[in-house]
Design an enzyme around this catalytic site. Sequence first.
Site, PDB file in Angstrom:
ATOM      1  N   ASP A   1      34.910  44.068  28.216  1.00  0.00           N
ATOM      2  CA  ASP A   1      34.886  45.533  28.284  1.00  0.00           C
ATOM      3  C   ASP A   1      35.367  46.155  26.973  1.00  0.00           C
ATOM      4  O   ASP A   1      35.691  45.463  26.019  1.00  0.00           O
ATOM      5  CB  ASP A   1      35.747  46.012  29.464  1.00  0.00           C
ATOM      6  CG  ASP A   1      37.215  45.667  29.264  1.00  0.00           C
ATOM      7  OD1 ASP A   1      37.498  44.585  28.723  1.00  0.00           O
ATOM      8  OD2 ASP A   1      38.090  46.476  29.621  1.00  0.00           O
TER       9      ASP A   1
ATOM     10  N   GLU B   1      33.422  35.350  31.313  1.00  0.00           N
ATOM     11  CA  GLU B   1      33.840  36.458  30.459  1.00  0.00           C
ATOM     12  C   GLU B   1      34.511  35.898  29.199  1.00  0.00           C
ATOM     13  O   GLU B   1      34.728  34.687  29.076  1.00  0.00           O
ATOM     14  CB  GLU B   1      34.813  37.398  31.201  1.00  0.00           C
ATOM     15  CG  GLU B   1      35.002  38.712  30.443  1.00  0.00           C
ATOM     16  CD  GLU B   1      35.739  39.822  31.219  1.00  0.00           C
ATOM     17  OE1 GLU B   1      36.012  39.640  32.415  1.00  0.00           O
ATOM     18  OE2 GLU B   1      36.020  40.862  30.597  1.00  0.00           O
TER      19      GLU B   1
ATOM     20  N   ASP C   1      26.587  30.252  33.648  1.00  0.00           N
ATOM     21  CA  ASP C   1      26.339  30.920  32.362  1.00  0.00           C
ATOM     22  C   ASP C   1      25.377  32.091  32.543  1.00  0.00           C
ATOM     23  O   ASP C   1      24.236  32.052  32.084  1.00  0.00           O
ATOM     24  CB  ASP C   1      25.791  29.910  31.344  1.00  0.00           C
ATOM     25  CG  ASP C   1      25.523  30.561  29.994  1.00  0.00           C
ATOM     26  OD1 ASP C   1      26.140  31.603  29.704  1.00  0.00           O
ATOM     27  OD2 ASP C   1      24.702  30.012  29.219  1.00  0.00           O
TER      28      ASP C   1
ATOM     29  N   HIS D   1      29.863  37.127  29.642  1.00  0.00           N
ATOM     30  CA  HIS D   1      30.106  38.478  30.161  1.00  0.00           C
ATOM     31  C   HIS D   1      30.794  39.263  29.044  1.00  0.00           C
ATOM     32  O   HIS D   1      32.017  39.351  28.969  1.00  0.00           O
ATOM     33  CB  HIS D   1      30.996  38.398  31.404  1.00  0.00           C
ATOM     34  CG  HIS D   1      31.248  39.722  32.061  1.00  0.00           C
ATOM     35  ND1 HIS D   1      30.423  40.255  33.007  1.00  0.00           N
ATOM     36  CD2 HIS D   1      32.253  40.632  31.898  1.00  0.00           C
ATOM     37  CE1 HIS D   1      30.890  41.419  33.415  1.00  0.00           C
ATOM     38  NE2 HIS D   1      32.008  41.674  32.750  1.00  0.00           N
TER      39      HIS D   1
END
Length: 563
Positions: free
Chosen positions: A165, A537, A528, A482
Amino acid sequence: MLLVSVVVLAQNTEIRYNQVGCYPQQEKVIVVEGMNPTGKVRVTKPDGKTIKSKVQVRKALSPWSGKTRYVVDLGELTVTGNYHINVGDATCNLIVTESPFHDISKASLRLFYLIRSGVAIEDEVYGRPVGHPDTKVLVHNSAASQLRPAGTVISSPYGWYDAGDYNKYVVNSAFSIGLMFSAYEAQPNYFANLHTDIPEKGNNTPDLLDEMMFNLRWLLTMQDPSDGGVYHKLTTPRFEGFIMPTECRQPRYVVAKSVTATLDFAAVMADAARIFEPFQDDYPGFSAIAAGASERAYQWAKEHPKAFYRQDQLKDPAVSTGGYGDGNASDEFFWAASALYRMTGKQQYLDDARQYQPQRFTTPSWGNVASLGAFEWLAFGDSPLRDTILSQLTTYCDEVIKSVDNSCFQSPFGNKRNDFGWGCLAEHCCCQGLVLLFADKMLGTNKYSRYALQNADYLLGRNATGYCYVTGFGKKSPMHPHHRISASDKIEKPFPGMLVGGPNPGQQDKKELPTNYPSDFPDESYLDITQSYASNEIAINWNASLVAFLCWLDAECPNFSGH
Ligand SMILES: [Ca+2]
Ligand SMILES: [Ca+2]
Protein backbone atom coordinates in the site's frame (compact mmCIF):
# COMPACT_ATOMS: atom_id res chain seq x y z
CA MET A 1 -15.55 -58.52 -0.46
CA LEU A 2 -14.58 -54.90 -0.60
CA LEU A 3 -11.94 -54.14 -3.12
CA VAL A 4 -9.96 -51.06 -2.51
CA SER A 5 -7.98 -49.93 -5.43
CA VAL A 6 -5.18 -47.56 -4.72
CA VAL A 7 -4.03 -45.39 -7.52
CA VAL A 8 -0.49 -44.28 -7.05
CA LEU A 9 0.15 -41.17 -9.04
CA ALA A 10 3.57 -41.03 -10.55
CA GLN A 11 5.35 -38.11 -8.92
CA ASN A 12 7.68 -36.11 -11.09
CA THR A 13 11.25 -35.95 -9.97
CA GLU A 14 12.10 -32.45 -8.85
CA ILE A 15 15.21 -30.86 -7.44
CA ARG A 16 14.95 -28.09 -4.87
CA TYR A 17 18.09 -25.97 -4.61
CA ASN A 18 19.48 -22.52 -4.00
CA GLN A 19 18.98 -20.88 -7.39
CA VAL A 20 21.14 -17.84 -6.69
CA GLY A 21 24.46 -19.35 -5.70
CA CYS A 22 26.77 -20.74 -3.03
CA TYR A 23 30.23 -19.95 -1.68
CA PRO A 24 33.00 -22.38 -2.72
CA GLN A 25 33.58 -23.62 0.85
CA GLN A 26 29.90 -23.78 1.77
CA GLU A 27 28.17 -27.18 2.00
CA LYS A 28 26.33 -28.07 -1.24
CA VAL A 29 22.97 -29.60 -0.50
CA ILE A 30 20.05 -30.23 -2.86
CA VAL A 31 16.73 -31.85 -2.02
CA VAL A 32 15.15 -34.39 -4.37
CA GLU A 33 11.46 -35.19 -4.54
CA GLY A 34 9.79 -38.01 -6.47
CA MET A 35 12.53 -40.65 -6.52
CA ASN A 36 15.28 -42.08 -4.39
CA PRO A 37 18.42 -40.54 -5.85
CA THR A 38 20.84 -42.98 -4.25
CA GLY A 39 23.40 -43.93 -6.90
CA LYS A 40 21.68 -41.74 -9.50
CA VAL A 41 23.21 -38.33 -8.98
CA ARG A 42 25.46 -37.12 -11.80
CA VAL A 43 27.45 -33.94 -11.45
CA THR A 44 28.99 -32.21 -14.46
CA LYS A 45 31.75 -29.87 -13.41
CA PRO A 46 32.42 -26.40 -14.82
CA ASP A 47 35.12 -27.92 -17.08
CA GLY A 48 32.51 -30.22 -18.65
CA LYS A 49 33.72 -33.43 -17.03
CA THR A 50 31.11 -35.59 -15.40
CA ILE A 51 32.05 -36.97 -12.04
CA LYS A 52 30.45 -39.47 -9.78
CA SER A 53 30.19 -37.21 -6.82
CA LYS A 54 30.54 -38.73 -3.38
CA VAL A 55 27.03 -37.92 -2.35
CA GLN A 56 25.35 -38.68 0.92
CA VAL A 57 21.61 -39.22 0.87
CA ARG A 58 19.31 -38.79 3.83
CA LYS A 59 15.60 -39.59 3.69
CA ALA A 60 13.30 -36.95 5.17
CA LEU A 61 9.55 -37.19 5.67
CA SER A 62 7.47 -34.02 5.66
CA PRO A 63 5.57 -33.77 8.95
CA TRP A 64 2.65 -32.15 7.09
CA SER A 65 2.27 -33.50 3.57
CA GLY A 66 3.85 -36.86 4.32
CA LYS A 67 5.95 -36.45 1.17
CA THR A 68 9.21 -38.32 1.17
CA ARG A 69 12.16 -36.20 0.20
CA TYR A 70 15.85 -36.94 -0.06
CA VAL A 71 18.43 -34.55 1.25
CA VAL A 72 21.52 -34.92 -0.91
CA ASP A 73 24.90 -33.62 0.26
CA LEU A 74 26.95 -33.26 -2.92
CA GLY A 75 30.22 -33.12 -1.05
CA GLU A 76 32.98 -30.68 -1.84
CA LEU A 77 32.46 -28.63 -4.98
CA THR A 78 34.97 -25.89 -4.36
CA VAL A 79 35.96 -24.80 -7.87
CA THR A 80 33.91 -21.79 -8.94
CA GLY A 81 31.57 -22.11 -11.91
CA ASN A 82 28.31 -23.78 -12.89
CA TYR A 83 27.68 -27.36 -11.84
CA HIS A 84 25.09 -29.23 -13.83
CA ILE A 85 23.29 -31.70 -11.58
CA ASN A 86 21.32 -34.58 -13.02
CA VAL A 87 18.97 -36.86 -11.06
CA GLY A 88 16.76 -39.10 -13.19
CA ASP A 89 14.84 -36.77 -15.52
CA ALA A 90 15.46 -33.73 -13.38
CA THR A 91 18.32 -31.29 -13.74
CA CYS A 92 19.51 -28.08 -12.13
CA ASN A 93 22.41 -25.67 -12.32
CA LEU A 94 24.18 -24.99 -9.08
CA ILE A 95 26.25 -21.81 -9.20
CA VAL A 96 29.41 -21.72 -7.11
CA THR A 97 30.91 -18.26 -6.87
CA GLU A 98 33.03 -16.05 -4.61
CA SER A 99 30.18 -13.54 -4.25
CA PRO A 100 26.81 -15.30 -4.50
CA PHE A 101 24.97 -12.65 -2.50
CA HIS A 102 26.36 -9.45 -3.98
CA ASP A 103 23.83 -8.61 -6.68
CA ILE A 104 20.83 -9.72 -4.66
CA SER A 105 22.01 -7.74 -1.61
CA LYS A 106 22.35 -4.59 -3.68
CA ALA A 107 18.93 -5.07 -5.26
CA SER A 108 17.30 -5.66 -1.87
CA LEU A 109 18.70 -2.35 -0.61
CA ARG A 110 18.00 -0.43 -3.83
CA LEU A 111 14.35 -1.50 -3.52
CA PHE A 112 14.04 1.15 -0.82
CA TYR A 113 14.98 3.79 -3.37
CA LEU A 114 12.32 2.52 -5.77
CA ILE A 115 9.63 2.84 -3.09
CA ARG A 116 10.54 6.37 -1.99
CA SER A 117 7.49 8.61 -1.81
CA GLY A 118 7.26 12.32 -2.58
CA VAL A 119 10.08 12.39 -5.13
CA ALA A 120 10.46 11.44 -8.78
CA ILE A 121 12.29 8.12 -9.19
CA GLU A 122 15.11 7.95 -11.70
CA ASP A 123 15.54 4.47 -13.11
CA GLU A 124 15.92 3.17 -16.63
CA VAL A 125 13.09 0.68 -16.20
CA TYR A 126 11.09 1.69 -13.14
CA GLY A 127 11.40 5.50 -13.18
CA ARG A 128 8.20 7.41 -12.36
CA PRO A 129 6.99 10.93 -11.55
CA VAL A 130 6.38 12.34 -8.08
CA GLY A 131 3.48 10.87 -6.13
CA HIS A 132 2.14 11.57 -2.63
CA PRO A 133 3.98 14.85 -1.95
CA ASP A 134 2.36 14.84 1.54
CA THR A 135 2.85 18.58 1.93
CA LYS A 136 -0.82 18.99 2.91
CA VAL A 137 -1.62 16.32 5.46
CA LEU A 138 -4.58 16.69 7.84
CA VAL A 139 -4.40 16.22 11.59
CA HIS A 140 -7.09 13.64 12.43
CA ASN A 141 -9.27 14.39 15.46
CA SER A 142 -7.61 11.45 17.28
CA ALA A 143 -4.27 13.28 16.97
CA ALA A 144 -5.43 16.79 17.87
CA SER A 145 -3.50 18.90 20.38
CA GLN A 146 -3.86 22.48 21.54
CA LEU A 147 -1.46 23.82 18.95
CA ARG A 148 -2.66 21.46 16.26
CA PRO A 149 -6.45 21.12 16.44
CA ALA A 150 -8.27 18.61 14.20
CA GLY A 151 -8.08 19.63 10.57
CA THR A 152 -4.75 21.46 10.91
CA VAL A 153 -2.72 21.08 7.73
CA ILE A 154 0.88 19.94 8.24
CA SER A 155 3.69 18.94 5.89
CA SER A 156 5.04 15.40 6.27
CA PRO A 157 6.85 14.54 3.04
CA TYR A 158 9.22 11.74 1.95
CA GLY A 159 9.71 8.35 3.58
CA TRP A 160 9.11 4.93 2.03
CA TYR A 161 5.77 3.43 1.11
CA ASP A 162 5.26 0.80 3.77
CA ALA A 163 4.29 -2.27 1.81
CA GLY A 164 1.87 -3.18 -0.97
CA ASP A 165 0.00 0.00 0.00
CA TYR A 166 0.90 3.70 -0.05
CA ASN A 167 0.73 4.61 3.63
CA LYS A 168 3.59 5.40 6.00
CA TYR A 169 3.70 3.79 9.43
CA VAL A 170 6.05 4.90 12.21
CA VAL A 171 6.28 1.56 14.02
CA ASN A 172 7.32 -0.36 10.95
CA SER A 173 9.58 2.40 9.64
CA ALA A 174 11.55 2.68 12.86
CA PHE A 175 11.86 -1.09 13.20
CA SER A 176 13.09 -1.41 9.61
CA ILE A 177 15.75 1.26 10.06
CA GLY A 178 16.78 -0.23 13.42
CA LEU A 179 17.28 -3.64 11.86
CA MET A 180 19.41 -2.25 9.03
CA PHE A 181 21.35 -0.05 11.46
CA SER A 182 22.34 -3.14 13.43
CA ALA A 183 23.77 -4.74 10.28
CA TYR A 184 25.47 -1.45 9.38
CA GLU A 185 27.18 -1.15 12.76
CA ALA A 186 28.44 -4.72 12.54
CA GLN A 187 29.80 -4.26 9.00
CA PRO A 188 30.69 -0.56 8.54
CA ASN A 189 33.54 -1.17 6.07
CA TYR A 190 31.36 -3.27 3.85
CA PHE A 191 28.61 -0.66 3.72
CA ALA A 192 31.15 2.12 3.09
CA ASN A 193 31.77 0.42 -0.26
CA LEU A 194 28.26 -0.71 -1.15
CA HIS A 195 26.89 1.56 -3.86
CA THR A 196 23.27 1.39 -4.94
CA ASP A 197 23.10 4.08 -7.64
CA ILE A 198 20.91 6.50 -5.71
CA PRO A 199 20.87 10.32 -6.10
CA GLU A 200 23.15 10.61 -3.02
CA LYS A 201 25.85 8.42 -4.57
CA GLY A 202 28.24 11.36 -4.94
CA ASN A 203 28.40 12.36 -1.27
CA ASN A 204 30.65 10.94 1.46
CA THR A 205 27.95 9.00 3.32
CA PRO A 206 27.43 5.26 2.73
CA ASP A 207 24.42 4.76 0.46
CA LEU A 208 22.70 2.59 3.06
CA LEU A 209 22.72 5.54 5.47
CA ASP A 210 21.54 7.96 2.77
CA GLU A 211 18.61 5.63 2.21
CA MET A 212 17.84 5.52 5.96
CA MET A 213 18.01 9.32 6.04
CA PHE A 214 15.28 9.54 3.43
CA ASN A 215 12.93 7.86 5.87
CA LEU A 216 14.35 9.51 9.00
CA ARG A 217 13.58 12.97 7.58
CA TRP A 218 9.96 11.92 7.24
CA LEU A 219 9.93 10.36 10.71
CA LEU A 220 11.03 13.66 12.26
CA THR A 221 7.88 15.32 10.87
CA MET A 222 5.71 12.76 12.70
CA GLN A 223 6.58 14.20 16.12
CA ASP A 224 4.13 16.76 17.48
CA PRO A 225 6.42 19.72 18.28
CA SER A 226 4.14 20.82 21.11
CA ASP A 227 4.56 17.72 23.34
CA GLY A 228 7.05 15.27 21.79
CA GLY A 229 4.48 12.51 21.14
CA VAL A 230 4.64 10.74 17.79
CA TYR A 231 1.71 10.04 15.47
CA HIS A 232 1.13 6.35 14.88
CA LYS A 233 0.91 6.68 11.11
CA LEU A 234 0.25 8.82 8.04
CA THR A 235 -2.58 7.25 6.12
CA THR A 236 -5.59 7.47 3.85
CA PRO A 237 -8.85 6.40 5.53
CA ARG A 238 -9.07 3.34 3.25
CA PHE A 239 -6.50 1.52 1.14
CA GLU A 240 -6.16 2.94 -2.35
CA GLY A 241 -7.01 0.73 -5.34
CA PHE A 242 -4.32 -0.83 -7.52
CA ILE A 243 -3.43 2.47 -9.16
CA MET A 244 -0.20 4.44 -9.55
CA PRO A 245 0.79 7.05 -6.90
CA THR A 246 0.01 9.97 -9.23
CA GLU A 247 -3.58 8.73 -9.58
CA CYS A 248 -4.30 8.65 -5.84
CA ARG A 249 -6.83 11.26 -4.63
CA GLN A 250 -7.81 10.31 -1.06
CA PRO A 251 -6.94 12.81 1.69
CA ARG A 252 -4.07 11.78 3.97
CA TYR A 253 -4.11 12.09 7.75
CA VAL A 254 -1.79 11.76 10.69
CA VAL A 255 -3.67 9.82 13.36
CA ALA A 256 -3.42 9.17 17.12
CA LYS A 257 -0.09 9.32 18.93
CA SER A 258 0.82 5.96 20.40
CA VAL A 259 3.28 4.78 23.02
CA THR A 260 4.73 2.10 20.72
CA ALA A 261 5.31 4.47 17.78
CA THR A 262 6.79 7.09 20.11
CA LEU A 263 9.22 4.63 21.72
CA ASP A 264 10.30 3.13 18.39
CA PHE A 265 10.87 6.70 17.19
CA ALA A 266 12.90 7.50 20.33
CA ALA A 267 15.07 4.41 19.84
CA VAL A 268 15.79 4.88 16.17
CA MET A 269 16.50 8.62 16.57
CA ALA A 270 19.02 7.88 19.35
CA ASP A 271 20.73 5.37 17.06
CA ALA A 272 20.61 7.77 14.13
CA ALA A 273 22.11 10.59 16.19
CA ARG A 274 25.15 8.40 16.93
CA ILE A 275 25.50 6.79 13.51
CA PHE A 276 25.27 10.05 11.54
CA GLU A 277 27.77 11.87 13.76
CA PRO A 278 30.71 11.20 11.35
CA PHE A 279 28.64 12.39 8.37
CA GLN A 280 27.87 15.94 9.51
CA ASP A 281 29.26 17.41 6.28
CA ASP A 282 26.47 15.79 4.31
CA TYR A 283 23.84 16.17 7.03
CA PRO A 284 24.72 19.25 9.08
CA GLY A 285 22.92 19.54 12.39
CA PHE A 286 21.05 16.27 12.05
CA SER A 287 22.60 14.42 14.99
CA ALA A 288 21.71 17.17 17.45
CA ILE A 289 18.15 17.36 16.16
CA ALA A 290 17.70 13.58 16.32
CA ALA A 291 19.14 13.40 19.84
CA GLY A 292 16.75 16.07 21.10
CA ALA A 293 13.77 14.52 19.35
CA SER A 294 14.63 11.15 20.89
CA GLU A 295 14.72 12.38 24.49
CA ARG A 296 11.50 14.35 24.09
CA ALA A 297 9.72 11.35 22.62
CA TYR A 298 10.87 9.11 25.45
CA GLN A 299 9.59 11.60 28.00
CA TRP A 300 6.17 11.61 26.33
CA ALA A 301 6.07 7.80 26.40
CA LYS A 302 6.88 7.77 30.12
CA GLU A 303 3.92 10.08 30.68
CA HIS A 304 1.59 8.04 28.43
CA PRO A 305 2.57 4.38 28.99
CA LYS A 306 -0.94 3.13 28.16
CA ALA A 307 -1.43 5.09 24.94
CA PHE A 308 -1.84 2.00 22.80
CA TYR A 309 -3.07 2.45 19.26
CA ARG A 310 -6.74 1.48 18.93
CA GLN A 311 -7.83 1.71 15.31
CA ASP A 312 -11.37 0.65 16.19
CA GLN A 313 -11.81 3.89 18.14
CA LEU A 314 -11.03 6.18 15.20
CA LYS A 315 -14.02 8.05 13.74
CA ASP A 316 -14.77 10.87 11.25
CA PRO A 317 -13.28 9.43 9.28
CA ALA A 318 -12.83 5.82 10.39
CA VAL A 319 -9.54 4.28 9.30
CA SER A 320 -9.16 0.75 7.94
CA THR A 321 -5.54 0.61 6.75
CA GLY A 322 -2.68 -1.36 8.34
CA GLY A 323 -3.02 -1.21 12.12
CA TYR A 324 0.36 -2.15 13.59
CA GLY A 325 -1.50 -2.36 16.87
CA ASP A 326 0.49 -3.74 19.80
CA GLY A 327 -0.74 -3.96 23.38
CA ASN A 328 2.65 -4.61 24.94
CA ALA A 329 5.18 -1.78 25.06
CA SER A 330 7.71 -3.45 27.40
CA ASP A 331 9.96 -4.39 24.50
CA GLU A 332 9.66 -0.90 22.99
CA PHE A 333 10.60 0.61 26.37
CA PHE A 334 13.58 -1.75 26.50
CA TRP A 335 14.84 -0.84 23.02
CA ALA A 336 14.37 2.91 23.55
CA ALA A 337 15.91 2.95 27.04
CA SER A 338 18.85 0.88 25.76
CA ALA A 339 19.47 3.17 22.79
CA LEU A 340 19.14 6.26 24.97
CA TYR A 341 21.54 4.89 27.58
CA ARG A 342 24.03 4.18 24.82
CA MET A 343 23.62 7.76 23.57
CA THR A 344 23.61 9.64 26.89
CA GLY A 345 25.00 7.34 29.60
CA LYS A 346 22.25 8.62 31.92
CA GLN A 347 21.39 6.45 34.92
CA GLN A 348 17.63 6.88 34.32
CA TYR A 349 17.83 4.95 31.05
CA LEU A 350 19.95 2.18 32.57
CA ASP A 351 17.38 1.76 35.35
CA ASP A 352 14.55 1.60 32.81
CA ALA A 353 16.40 -0.87 30.60
CA ARG A 354 16.93 -3.12 33.62
CA GLN A 355 13.26 -2.85 34.51
CA TYR A 356 12.15 -3.90 31.01
CA GLN A 357 14.91 -6.40 30.26
CA PRO A 358 13.31 -9.56 28.80
CA GLN A 359 13.84 -13.03 30.24
CA ARG A 360 14.87 -14.58 26.95
CA PHE A 361 16.08 -13.66 23.52
CA THR A 362 13.42 -13.43 20.80
CA THR A 363 13.54 -13.08 17.02
CA PRO A 364 13.23 -9.43 15.95
CA SER A 365 9.80 -8.36 14.68
CA TRP A 366 7.93 -5.05 14.47
CA GLY A 367 5.72 -6.03 17.42
CA ASN A 368 8.58 -7.32 19.55
CA VAL A 369 11.67 -5.18 19.24
CA ALA A 370 13.41 -6.44 22.39
CA SER A 371 16.23 -8.00 20.36
CA LEU A 372 17.08 -4.59 18.89
CA GLY A 373 17.56 -3.46 22.48
CA ALA A 374 19.73 -6.52 23.11
CA PHE A 375 21.85 -5.68 20.06
CA GLU A 376 22.51 -2.24 21.57
CA TRP A 377 24.03 -3.77 24.71
CA LEU A 378 26.21 -6.17 22.74
CA ALA A 379 27.49 -3.51 20.37
CA PHE A 380 29.58 -1.62 22.90
CA GLY A 381 32.17 -3.11 25.20
CA ASP A 382 31.88 -3.24 28.97
CA SER A 383 28.11 -2.83 29.02
CA PRO A 384 26.25 -3.76 32.20
CA LEU A 385 23.71 -6.10 30.61
CA ARG A 386 26.11 -7.78 28.22
CA ASP A 387 26.72 -11.11 29.99
CA THR A 388 23.05 -11.89 30.58
CA ILE A 389 22.17 -11.09 26.99
CA LEU A 390 25.02 -13.16 25.56
CA SER A 391 23.86 -16.14 27.55
CA GLN A 392 20.25 -15.66 26.37
CA LEU A 393 21.49 -15.35 22.80
CA THR A 394 23.44 -18.62 23.04
CA THR A 395 20.38 -20.45 24.39
CA TYR A 396 18.29 -19.08 21.51
CA CYS A 397 20.80 -20.12 18.84
CA ASP A 398 21.34 -23.61 20.23
CA GLU A 399 17.59 -24.14 20.24
CA VAL A 400 17.27 -22.89 16.65
CA ILE A 401 19.89 -25.23 15.17
CA LYS A 402 18.67 -28.34 17.03
CA SER A 403 16.25 -29.52 14.36
CA VAL A 404 18.55 -29.20 11.33
CA ASP A 405 19.81 -32.78 11.13
CA ASN A 406 16.29 -34.17 10.77
CA SER A 407 14.87 -31.32 8.72
CA CYS A 408 13.31 -31.69 5.28
CA PHE A 409 15.45 -29.01 3.68
CA GLN A 410 18.58 -29.03 5.85
CA SER A 411 17.83 -25.71 7.50
CA PRO A 412 16.91 -24.34 10.93
CA PHE A 413 13.89 -22.54 9.47
CA GLY A 414 10.88 -24.50 8.28
CA ASN A 415 10.58 -27.37 10.70
CA LYS A 416 7.80 -26.17 12.99
CA ARG A 417 4.23 -25.33 12.01
CA ASN A 418 4.66 -21.94 13.69
CA ASP A 419 7.58 -21.17 11.41
CA PHE A 420 4.98 -20.45 8.73
CA GLY A 421 2.58 -17.54 8.80
CA TRP A 422 2.17 -13.96 7.63
CA GLY A 423 5.59 -12.58 6.65
CA CYS A 424 7.36 -15.71 7.86
CA LEU A 425 10.21 -15.60 5.36
CA ALA A 426 11.32 -12.29 6.79
CA GLU A 427 10.27 -12.47 10.41
CA HIS A 428 11.46 -16.02 10.91
CA CYS A 429 13.78 -17.15 8.12
CA CYS A 430 15.84 -13.97 7.52
CA CYS A 431 15.74 -12.59 11.05
CA GLN A 432 16.69 -15.96 12.51
CA GLY A 433 19.61 -16.11 10.07
CA LEU A 434 20.63 -12.60 11.04
CA VAL A 435 20.62 -13.49 14.75
CA LEU A 436 22.80 -16.55 14.07
CA LEU A 437 25.34 -14.34 12.26
CA PHE A 438 25.16 -11.78 15.03
CA ALA A 439 25.80 -14.47 17.64
CA ASP A 440 28.99 -15.69 15.97
CA LYS A 441 30.30 -12.15 15.77
CA MET A 442 29.50 -11.29 19.38
CA LEU A 443 30.67 -14.60 20.82
CA GLY A 444 33.76 -14.74 18.61
CA THR A 445 32.73 -18.22 17.45
CA ASN A 446 32.33 -19.84 14.06
CA LYS A 447 29.48 -22.10 15.07
CA TYR A 448 26.23 -20.61 13.82
CA SER A 449 27.03 -18.97 10.48
CA ARG A 450 26.77 -22.17 8.46
CA TYR A 451 23.20 -22.55 9.71
CA ALA A 452 22.47 -18.99 8.64
CA LEU A 453 23.60 -19.96 5.14
CA GLN A 454 21.13 -22.85 5.23
CA ASN A 455 18.29 -20.38 5.83
CA ALA A 456 19.52 -18.45 2.79
CA ASP A 457 19.40 -21.71 0.80
CA TYR A 458 15.81 -22.19 1.95
CA LEU A 459 14.84 -18.66 0.99
CA LEU A 460 16.43 -18.91 -2.44
CA GLY A 461 14.80 -22.14 -3.59
CA ARG A 462 15.60 -25.16 -1.41
CA ASN A 463 12.07 -25.35 -0.07
CA ALA A 464 8.71 -27.04 -0.52
CA THR A 465 7.39 -24.81 -3.33
CA GLY A 466 10.65 -24.48 -5.24
CA TYR A 467 10.34 -20.69 -5.36
CA CYS A 468 13.26 -18.35 -4.95
CA TYR A 469 11.21 -15.90 -2.92
CA VAL A 470 13.03 -12.73 -3.98
CA THR A 471 11.72 -11.02 -7.13
CA GLY A 472 14.05 -10.86 -10.10
CA PHE A 473 16.41 -13.57 -8.84
CA GLY A 474 16.60 -17.32 -9.40
CA LYS A 475 14.95 -19.49 -12.00
CA LYS A 476 11.48 -19.41 -10.49
CA SER A 477 10.57 -16.29 -8.53
CA PRO A 478 7.37 -14.33 -7.75
CA MET A 479 5.99 -12.39 -10.74
CA HIS A 480 2.79 -11.01 -9.20
CA PRO A 481 3.52 -9.67 -5.71
CA HIS A 482 0.79 -7.80 -3.84
CA HIS A 483 2.41 -4.44 -4.58
CA ARG A 484 0.41 -1.57 -6.05
CA ILE A 485 3.14 -0.02 -8.19
CA SER A 486 4.37 -3.32 -9.63
CA ALA A 487 0.78 -4.28 -10.41
CA SER A 488 -0.18 -1.00 -12.10
CA ASP A 489 2.98 0.31 -13.83
CA LYS A 490 2.37 -1.74 -16.99
CA ILE A 491 5.86 -3.22 -16.72
CA GLU A 492 5.77 -6.99 -16.79
CA LYS A 493 8.48 -7.65 -14.23
CA PRO A 494 7.90 -6.54 -10.64
CA PHE A 495 10.48 -4.34 -8.90
CA PRO A 496 13.57 -6.50 -8.37
CA GLY A 497 14.88 -7.35 -4.92
CA MET A 498 11.55 -7.68 -3.13
CA LEU A 499 11.01 -10.42 -0.57
CA VAL A 500 7.44 -11.73 -0.45
CA GLY A 501 5.76 -12.78 2.79
CA GLY A 502 5.75 -16.47 1.88
CA PRO A 503 3.83 -19.61 2.85
CA ASN A 504 1.00 -18.76 5.21
CA PRO A 505 -1.40 -21.51 6.28
CA GLY A 506 -3.59 -18.82 7.92
CA GLN A 507 -4.75 -17.86 4.39
CA GLN A 508 -6.47 -14.74 5.78
CA ASP A 509 -7.18 -13.59 2.20
CA LYS A 510 -8.81 -16.88 1.15
CA LYS A 511 -12.35 -15.52 0.65
CA GLU A 512 -11.16 -12.63 -1.52
CA LEU A 513 -9.09 -14.67 -3.96
CA PRO A 514 -10.17 -15.68 -7.47
CA THR A 515 -8.45 -19.04 -7.07
CA ASN A 516 -7.66 -21.45 -4.26
CA TYR A 517 -4.29 -21.84 -2.63
CA PRO A 518 -2.55 -24.82 -4.27
CA SER A 519 -2.12 -26.45 -0.87
CA ASP A 520 -3.07 -26.15 2.79
CA PHE A 521 0.20 -27.62 4.04
CA PRO A 522 2.03 -24.96 6.07
CA ASP A 523 5.13 -24.88 3.87
CA GLU A 524 3.25 -25.03 0.56
CA SER A 525 0.49 -22.53 1.31
CA TYR A 526 1.76 -19.89 -1.09
CA LEU A 527 0.14 -18.27 -4.12
CA ASP A 528 1.89 -16.00 -6.62
CA ILE A 529 -1.07 -13.76 -7.51
CA THR A 530 -1.52 -10.02 -6.91
CA GLN A 531 -4.57 -10.47 -4.70
CA SER A 532 -2.82 -12.69 -2.18
CA TYR A 533 -1.83 -10.20 0.48
CA ALA A 534 -1.48 -12.97 3.05
CA SER A 535 1.26 -14.84 1.16
CA ASN A 536 2.53 -12.54 -1.58
CA GLU A 537 2.71 -8.99 -0.23
CA ILE A 538 5.94 -7.08 0.23
CA ALA A 539 6.86 -4.76 3.14
CA ILE A 540 9.70 -2.55 4.31
CA ASN A 541 10.30 -4.56 7.46
CA TRP A 542 10.55 -7.72 5.38
CA ASN A 543 12.97 -6.16 2.94
CA ALA A 544 14.90 -4.68 5.86
CA SER A 545 15.43 -8.18 7.21
CA LEU A 546 16.52 -9.31 3.74
CA VAL A 547 19.00 -6.43 3.48
CA ALA A 548 20.42 -7.01 6.95
CA PHE A 549 20.72 -10.77 6.43
CA LEU A 550 22.03 -10.93 2.86
CA CYS A 551 24.35 -7.92 3.14
CA TRP A 552 25.88 -9.50 6.22
CA LEU A 553 26.44 -12.76 4.33
CA ASP A 554 27.91 -10.75 1.45
CA ALA A 555 30.14 -8.80 3.84
CA GLU A 556 31.49 -12.01 5.37
CA CYS A 557 32.45 -13.26 1.93
CA PRO A 558 36.20 -13.65 2.66
CA ASN A 559 35.42 -15.85 5.66
CA PHE A 560 32.95 -18.08 3.89
CA SER A 561 35.08 -18.52 0.80
CA GLY A 562 38.11 -19.55 2.82
CA HIS A 563 40.40 -16.70 1.78
CA1 LIG B 1 26.24 8.13 -0.58
CA1 LIG C 1 5.72 -4.63 21.58
